[in-house]
Enzyme design. Structure first.
Site, PDB file in Angstrom:
ATOM      1  N   GLU A 141       0.843  -1.201   0.000  1.00 29.90           N
ATOM      2  CA  GLU A 141       0.000   0.000   0.000  1.00 29.90           C
ATOM      3  C   GLU A 141       0.876   1.248   0.000  1.00 29.90           C
ATOM      4  O   GLU A 141       2.091   1.185   0.200  1.00 29.90           O
ATOM      5  CB  GLU A 141      -0.917  -0.003   1.208  1.00 29.90           C
ATOM      6  CG  GLU A 141      -0.178   0.085   2.529  1.00 29.90           C
ATOM      7  CD  GLU A 141      -1.075   0.524   3.678  1.00 29.90           C
ATOM      8  OE1 GLU A 141      -1.340   1.745   3.755  1.00 29.90           O
ATOM      9  OE2 GLU A 141      -1.487  -0.324   4.479  1.00 29.90           O
ATOM     10  N   LYS A 170      -4.684  -2.727  14.666  1.00 27.61           N
ATOM     11  CA  LYS A 170      -4.144  -1.851  15.703  1.00 27.61           C
ATOM     12  C   LYS A 170      -4.957  -1.972  16.993  1.00 27.61           C
ATOM     13  O   LYS A 170      -6.182  -2.012  16.964  1.00 27.61           O
ATOM     14  CB  LYS A 170      -4.127  -0.399  15.221  1.00 27.61           C
ATOM     15  CG  LYS A 170      -3.121  -0.126  14.112  1.00 27.61           C
ATOM     16  CD  LYS A 170      -3.072   1.353  13.783  1.00 27.61           C
ATOM     17  CE  LYS A 170      -2.029   1.631  12.705  1.00 27.61           C
ATOM     18  NZ  LYS A 170      -2.425   1.144  11.377  1.00 27.61           N
TER      19      LYS A 170
END
Length: 303
Positions: free
Chosen positions: A25, A159
């Site tokens: 990405e 996360k």
């Protein structure tokens, strides 16, 4: 109208030769780190993939085209660009139509990788269900993309600022295989442990590649999430990082930080509270994921 897809010379040659390719990405470059550390890190990750026997394909939108693989000059330009759009499924086409510059999130990278015929994508961590989503409905498009786009995504879990139990519940509902690599527990990005058992476990890149192929044979939609724990030497253990996260969340609430501003705020505060350790851990886990992604891609290329 033709597909606005441009392969870099390195990626074009790799595809022609049947070599292993790993998608990367670009939001980590434009929105994750400052110049020049962003480009230095991107180059490190690309070199890790090459050293592991595969070809890196960093994906971004530039000049109204999807670039699959960036040249050194393109990477430098992207790393210094201002006003770069952060692209997911919802805004990818608009950015292309307007001739803009955009960095791909997990969802958009999966879409573009599939267009280019790339089956493996390595990233840092996926998006997920945000805390308080029962009232805000703030759920990352990454989860829906994993349910419909057949790309194997290697990440260090999600996360720990997210609601991890709800994230796993949504992935289960969407039928996404969540595979912990080499351990039974779902990793939590900066930490190897989340306190949550992973639905599945695999211990070799070959097993993961076989499962990817089998999904295709069965005609199952969507990809796989490979949850690869951060190297032990680089982790911030859960008992240490969680108080920082709770403090940062409390600050965000007190200051009225909301919606898309929450994640950048929290990441910056964690960087400050950990004296920079969160960023060091982030770089280590991305590189670790890139190496595993290359190993899986090699197995797929071997047939």
């Amino acid at each position: 109208m033709t597909l606005p897809l441009i392969l870099s010379p390195e990626v074009r040659e790799a595809k022609a030769g049947g070599q292993a390719i790993v998608a990367l990405e670009s939001t980590i470059i434009t929105h994750g780190m400052p110049w020049p550390q962003n480009v230095e890190t991107a180059r490190l990750v690309e070199e890790d993939i090459r050293a592991s026997g595969a070809v890196p394909a960093t994906i971004a939108v530039m000049g109204g085209r999807i670039h699959v693989g960036l040249t050194a000059d393109e990477l430098d330009r992207l790393g210094q660009a201002k006003g770069v759009m952060k692209l997911s499924r919802a805004d990818l086409a608009v950015c292309l139509a307007q001739g803009g510059v955009g960095a791909t999130t997990v969802a958009a990278t999966m879409i573009c990788a599939q267009m280019a015929g790339i089956s493996v994508f390595a990233t840092g961590g996926i998006g997920g269900v945000h805390r308080g989503a029962e009232t805000s409905f703030d759920i990352s498009a990454d989860l829906k993309e994993l349910a419909q786009t057949p790309v194997t995504v290697v990440a260090a879990g999600a996360k720990a600022i997210l609601d991890l139990p709800k994230t796993l519940e949504v992935l289960e509902t969407e039928g996404v295989p969540v595979i912990a690599y080499g351990q039974d527990e779902f990793p939590a990005f900066w930490s190897r442990s989340s306190g949550l058992k992973a639905p599945l476990r695999m211990d070799t890149p070959r097993e993961i590649a076989l499962a990817h192929r089998m999904r295709g044979v069965l005609g199952l939609r969507g990809g796989q999430l490979v949850a690869n724990p951060i190297p032990e030497a680089a982790e911030i253990p859960r008992p240490e990082i969680m108080p920082m996260i709770e403090a940062a969340l409390a600050e965000a609430a007190a200051q009225g930080v909301s919606a898309k501003a929450v994640t950048p705020f929290l990441l910056q505060r964690l960087f400050e509270m950990s004296s920079g350790r969160s960023l060091v851990a982030n770089i280590a886990l991305v590189r670790n994921n890139a190496r595993l992604g290359a190993a899986i891609a090699r197995e797929l290329a071997a047939g």
